[in-house]
Design an enzyme around this catalytic site. Sequence first.
Site, PDB file in Angstrom:
ATOM      1  CE  LYS A 242      -3.894   1.990   2.615  1.00 37.12           C
ATOM      2  NZ  LYS A 242      -4.782   1.824   3.791  1.00 37.12           N
TER       3      LYS A 242
ATOM      4  CB  SER B 176      -8.032   3.602   2.942  1.00 35.88           C
ATOM      5  OG  SER B 176      -7.110   3.026   3.856  1.00 35.88           O
TER       6      SER B 176
ATOM      7  CB  SER C 281      -8.332   0.712   5.776  1.00 34.77           C
ATOM      8  OG  SER C 281      -9.076   1.893   5.919  1.00 34.77           O
TER       9      SER C 281
END
Lengths: 477, 59
Positions: A80, A157, A181
């Site tokens: 990420k 997210s 997330s």
Amino acid sequence: MDDLAWKPITELSRLVAAKEVSPVEVVQAYLDRIDALDGKLKAFIIVCRDEALAAAKNAEAAVMGGQALGPLHGIPIGVKDLYATKGIRTTGGSKILADWVPDEDATVVARLKEAGAIVLGKLNMHEFAYGPEGLNIHFGNAWNPWDAHTQRMPGGSSSGSGVAVAAGLCAGALGSDTGGSIRIPAALCGLTGLKPTYGRASRAGVLPLAWSMDHVGPMTRTAADAAFLLGPMAGYDPKDPTTSVLPVPDYRAALTGEVKGLRVGLLRAFFLESAGMVLRQAVEQAVKRLEEQGARVEEVALESAAHVSGASFAIVSAEALAYHEEWMKTRPDDYGAEVRDRLRLGAFVSATQYVKAQRARQLIRNEVDALLASHDVLIAPATPIVAPPVGQTEVVVEGERHDVRSSLIRLTRPFNLSGHPACAVPCGFTVAGLPIGMQIIGRPFDEATVLRVADAYQRITDWHTRRPPFGQAPAPP
Amino acid sequence: MDRRSVRALRRLAWLQGYDWTDEDLEGLLPLVEKSLELIERLDTLPLRDVEPAVQYRML
């Protein structure tokens, strides 16, 4: 070569160590899929093609030279884009950090590389991790691969992490979880996503959203793969004062497939009751399968769950604005409007409200602890809804209208507040072919039991083995 | 002054160094109202003897 991209990490690791497959072949298989599919999927912000191939050649040489190999030797992962990566841009999904090149890796990235993992690239995400839809105005919205024709939210997210693993663009990925997330995109993309206990894995070098709620963890296709990644990630780090000195158990050894006698608390009020009928039935059916394997199930309730949103809002919004204060004063126009507005809300939370929320948090944590004193794990849906189309802001559940954003984080956020480990696993599909996820919550630092239950469930079901239609059907225009 | 008005929000934001427009604040007002209602509901919890879940550790 395409088959390599779908092999679990557990098998890839064995094949590499046995010299049956070269790390170069594995990396190339993923790069080929990224080339073919990521133009539409937008899972990656940055593909580290040259670096990954160079690392793969070194890994191949190590295998052929008979060197000692780490457990993740030659395994390509996606990261990420809020984890600092040495010499590689780390944007946080933002315009503000679009050109930031860190001079060292985040601790968990360094540890995974030491274990042999190869970083394939940096993954798309909601700007600064502040949104459960997983959308991004700066780098484009990632496309949930479970619907080849309608662009649906991957969940966030950690949206790129969810999409990349689900679409076979990497073997596993790193996500972060402040309100869900990791677990939300895992649920919406049909994956296993583990939020470890607060303090189990280091957050050093990871851009914060809200320091006291942020967790880092793996996103994979199987629970066994999550155990493979968590082992090297976990443990004390002097750079993160919240990390625990408790020893890291052998998570892989914990996967016995056995749940006989295990006490399972099924969270019905607030949790199952919030979910649409199809999701509710899928979770109930999953619990029944565990019961058939010998688990003892009873329904339990988290009385304070209704207060989670108030406490979470006060804590996350205040901490988030505190981190972003300088940029919110000097570069407000460089934020996407929706994230900027959410950050602004933090200005209207007083210090006493923040402390009150932290007191409520303690109460909620005590209640989760009390439930886990008499149960080994708790089970709940991961989300009350499946992946909505991009742009949808409201959803109807059992005849009632709900805000999409609030719905997505409703069932995951309690365990960010409490800090308990929680793992999302796929437990079914809707008629339209969209994945349904449930979460397994455990005692603090007992990821081993959480993963054991997740793995045991996956040994008797095949939801986690299904592949999404994107890339198999004609690509959308 | 109404506790939850654009004027009140403007003053609060200004005290913290933010110069947000009335248009910005009008858009935020419903969200602020909803969020503060959620926080106020925490008053119904038995928090009298509960310490906040934050720690300062010397070691």
